[in-house]
Design a protein around this motif. Structure first.
Motif, PDB file in Angstrom:
ATOM      1  N   ASP A  22       0.834  -1.212   0.000  1.00  7.68           N
ATOM      2  CA  ASP A  22       0.000   0.000   0.000  1.00  7.68           C
ATOM      3  C   ASP A  22       0.868   1.262   0.000  1.00  7.68           C
ATOM      4  O   ASP A  22       0.564   2.233  -0.690  1.00  7.68           O
ATOM      5  CB  ASP A  22      -0.926   0.009   1.214  1.00  7.68           C
ATOM      6  N   VAL A  23       1.950   1.234   0.781  1.00  2.77           N
ATOM      7  CA  VAL A  23       2.859   2.386   0.813  1.00  2.77           C
ATOM      8  C   VAL A  23       3.490   2.595  -0.559  1.00  2.77           C
ATOM      9  O   VAL A  23       3.542   3.720  -1.078  1.00  2.77           O
ATOM     10  CB  VAL A  23       3.955   2.194   1.886  1.00  2.77           C
ATOM     11  N   PRO A  48       0.431  14.786   8.721  1.00  2.00           N
ATOM     12  CA  PRO A  48      -0.692  13.857   8.524  1.00  2.00           C
ATOM     13  C   PRO A  48      -1.756  14.350   7.550  1.00  2.00           C
ATOM     14  O   PRO A  48      -2.326  13.548   6.805  1.00  2.00           O
ATOM     15  CB  PRO A  48      -1.256  13.708   9.936  1.00  2.00           C
ATOM     16  N   GLU A  49      -2.026  15.648   7.531  1.00  2.00           N
ATOM     17  CA  GLU A  49      -3.092  16.132   6.651  1.00  2.00           C
ATOM     18  C   GLU A  49      -2.728  16.038   5.172  1.00  2.00           C
ATOM     19  O   GLU A  49      -3.601  16.133   4.307  1.00  2.00           O
ATOM     20  CB  GLU A  49      -3.490  17.573   7.005  1.00  2.00           C
ATOM     21  N   GLU A  50      -1.444  15.828   4.864  1.00  2.00           N
ATOM     22  CA  GLU A  50      -1.021  15.648   3.479  1.00  2.00           C
ATOM     23  C   GLU A  50      -1.068  14.188   3.038  1.00  2.00           C
ATOM     24  O   GLU A  50      -0.910  13.887   1.862  1.00  2.00           O
ATOM     25  CB  GLU A  50       0.405  16.174   3.292  1.00  2.00           C
ATOM     26  N   MET A  51      -1.279  13.285   3.993  1.00  2.00           N
ATOM     27  CA  MET A  51      -1.184  11.860   3.678  1.00  2.00           C
ATOM     28  C   MET A  51      -2.523  11.296   3.213  1.00  2.00           C
ATOM     29  O   MET A  51      -3.555  11.552   3.834  1.00  2.00           O
ATOM     30  CB  MET A  51      -0.738  11.074   4.922  1.00  2.00           C
ATOM     31  N   PRO A  52      -2.527  10.495   2.141  1.00  2.00           N
ATOM     32  CA  PRO A  52      -3.736   9.742   1.798  1.00  2.00           C
ATOM     33  C   PRO A  52      -4.096   8.796   2.939  1.00  2.00           C
ATOM     34  O   PRO A  52      -3.227   8.293   3.651  1.00  2.00           O
ATOM     35  CB  PRO A  52      -3.326   8.965   0.543  1.00  2.00           C
ATOM     36  N   ALA A  58      -1.496   2.300   6.478  1.00  2.00           N
ATOM     37  CA  ALA A  58      -0.416   1.350   6.224  1.00  2.00           C
ATOM     38  C   ALA A  58       0.766   1.599   7.158  1.00  2.00           C
ATOM     39  O   ALA A  58       1.353   0.653   7.703  1.00  2.00           O
ATOM     40  CB  ALA A  58       0.030   1.450   4.764  1.00  2.00           C
ATOM     41  N   ILE A  59       1.118   2.867   7.366  1.00  2.00           N
ATOM     42  CA  ILE A  59       2.228   3.195   8.266  1.00  2.00           C
ATOM     43  C   ILE A  59       1.919   2.732   9.680  1.00  2.00           C
ATOM     44  O   ILE A  59       2.762   2.144  10.370  1.00  2.00           O
ATOM     45  CB  ILE A  59       2.516   4.703   8.228  1.00  2.00           C
TER      46      ILE A  59
END
Length: 450
Positions: A22-23, A48-52, A58-59
């Motif tokens: 997934d990453v 975090p707000e930039e991450m899908p 997944a992280i």
């Protein structure tokens, strides 16, 4: 499970493999490879707000499953001794952060001998070498040749220009110092320290310490670090987590004890139809006005924000706002003080007002708790639950939440709270729980007046 049943191990590796794919897919979607540790560029997903959502999950699974796998297969004695030595790492992080070693290594990909770094920082060369070697072993810095060290992707977060470094230093300094006295305050209570490890360690309460000559600079560091902490934990997700777009134009949010208002500023930039009243101590409000004049002058010019000094222990906030937003305040205080704050807010509310507590909400480590929520028809609490065989709260994948709770205990005799504890606080203050909204490593807990 039979003595030959290894499904718990293969399940963990299966979760890791799926999450890694997934990453890779999320980075591939933007045409990039996953950065290696030796890469100094920050990469595309820094906050975090930039991450899908798939990448975030997944992280978290990888962090949780890798730790659980290691703890499952390593000898228990190894694990526990390693855990007891973990305090040495923050002690080393404080040394390199205070000495600005990452700054000295900036633009030095070939590395710099520890002896030269020590000379420039005024430290003992042999001891600094050992400090850097431990950190490099934990993947912070790279030892490019014997005794020669360079920055890597992790140590770049310790640059003096990065606000995360300020919070790292606070946890490695004030918090670590206090934690050394934690057992003493539990087993040998003293009226002199009021059961607060930090007070036993320093002779001062936490915020009073920052007014002392030795604490002034650390107080400035703490203020910067709080912004860095918000960046890491995703406090800006408040703009996405709550249905602000469905709110009418010109609703007013009172930011109770909002400090400089950096979180509410992000919310207003994302949703320009919102108006704000920022309230805090007079000296804080004075600094906040300067901050907004530099960072978001348009809000001042268009009168979208008001700055109103007050003391949340003595005063009710401004009356009649649509929302009263309390971000990261209640975890600094014991229950009695939190009740006083909330009761003062309740006095200011109109019947249609809502309270949003934006804070860390502690989850249980018992799966039956979550099974009960799933079986319930109550839609006010919908929480993410980790897949088995992970701990239901994602274990090490959310360890910062529980580490913060311990730090609050050591520094302030305060705490992060569970949802039932927040609900009880609300009920004692005349507030009815409505809904929980997950927002990264924090949550939004919504209340209305009784």
């Amino acid at each position: 499970m039979s003595s030959f049943d290894n499904t718990h191990i293969t399940a963990l590796t299966g979760l890791i493999n799926k999450a890694v794919q997934d990453v890779i897919a999320e980075y591939g979607a933007i045409g990039q490879a996953i950065p290696s540790l030796d890469t100094l560029e920050p990469g595309p997903f820094q906050v975090p707000e930039e991450m899908p959502a798939r990448l975030t999950k997944a992280i978290q699974i990888i962090e949780a499953a890798c730790a659980q796998l290691c703890y499952s297969i390593a000898p228990p004695g190894h694990v526990m001794i390693n855990k007891s030595l973990e305090h040495e790492e923050p002690a080393c992080l404080l040394v390199v952060t205070e000495a600005r070693i990452p700054d000295l290594l900036l633009n030095k990909p070939e590395g710099v001998p520890a002896s030269e770094l020590a000379s420039r920082a005024g430290l003992d060369a042999s001891k600094l070498t050992r400090v850097l070697r431990l950190l490099a072993t934990k993947h912070c810095f790279t030892e490019v040749k014997p005794g020669v060290f360079a920055n890597n992707r992790l140590s770049m977060k310790l640059l003096s220009s990065d606000l995360v470094s300020s919070m790292v230093a606070m946890f490695a300094d004030e918090s670590l110092k206090a934690s050394a006295y934690f057992n003493d305050t539990l087993t040998d209570p003293s009226e002199m320290d009021g059961g607060i490890p930090f007070r036993r360690a320093t002779g001062y309460s936490f915020f009073d310490y920052y007014q002392t000559p030795q604490g002034l600079k650390k107080g400035e560091r703490f203020a910067k670090g709080m912004i860095g902490w918000g960046d890491v934990t995703g406090k800006s997700l408040v703009a996405k987590a709550y249905p602000w777009t469905s709110q009418p134009a010109d609703i007013t949010i009172c930011d109770v004890g909002g400090g400089h208002g950096n979180i509410i500023m992000g919310l207003m930039k994302a949703h320009p139809h919102i108006k704000t009243v920022l309230q805090d101590q007079p000296q804080v409000i004075e600094m906040a006005h300067k901050f907004w004049a530099e960072e978001h002058p348009e809000a001042i010019e268009k009168e979208r924000i008001k700055f109103v000094p007050f003391d949340f222990f003595k005063d009710a906030p401004i009356e009649g706002c649509d929302f009263y937003y309390i971000c990261g305040v209640l975890h600094d205080w014991p229950d009695a003080e939190c009740e006083l704050i909330l009761k003062n807010v309740r006095k200011a509310m109109k019947p249609s007002s809502r309270v949003i507590i934006h804070d860390t909400v502690i989850r249980d480590v018992v799966r039956s708790t979550y099974d009960h929520l799933k079986a319930s028809s109550d839609k006010s609490v919908q929480v993410d639950v980790a897949p088995e065989p992970l701990l239901p709260n994602y274990g090490v994948g959310c360890i910062r939440t529980y580490g913060l709770d311990m730090a609050l205990m050591h520094l302030l005799n305060a705490q992060a709270r569970t949802l039932p504890e927040y609900i009880e606080l609300g009920e004692k203050s005349g507030l009815r729980f409505e809904k929980l909204y997950e927002a990264g490593e924090t949550d939004l807990v919504e209340f209305t007046p009784f």
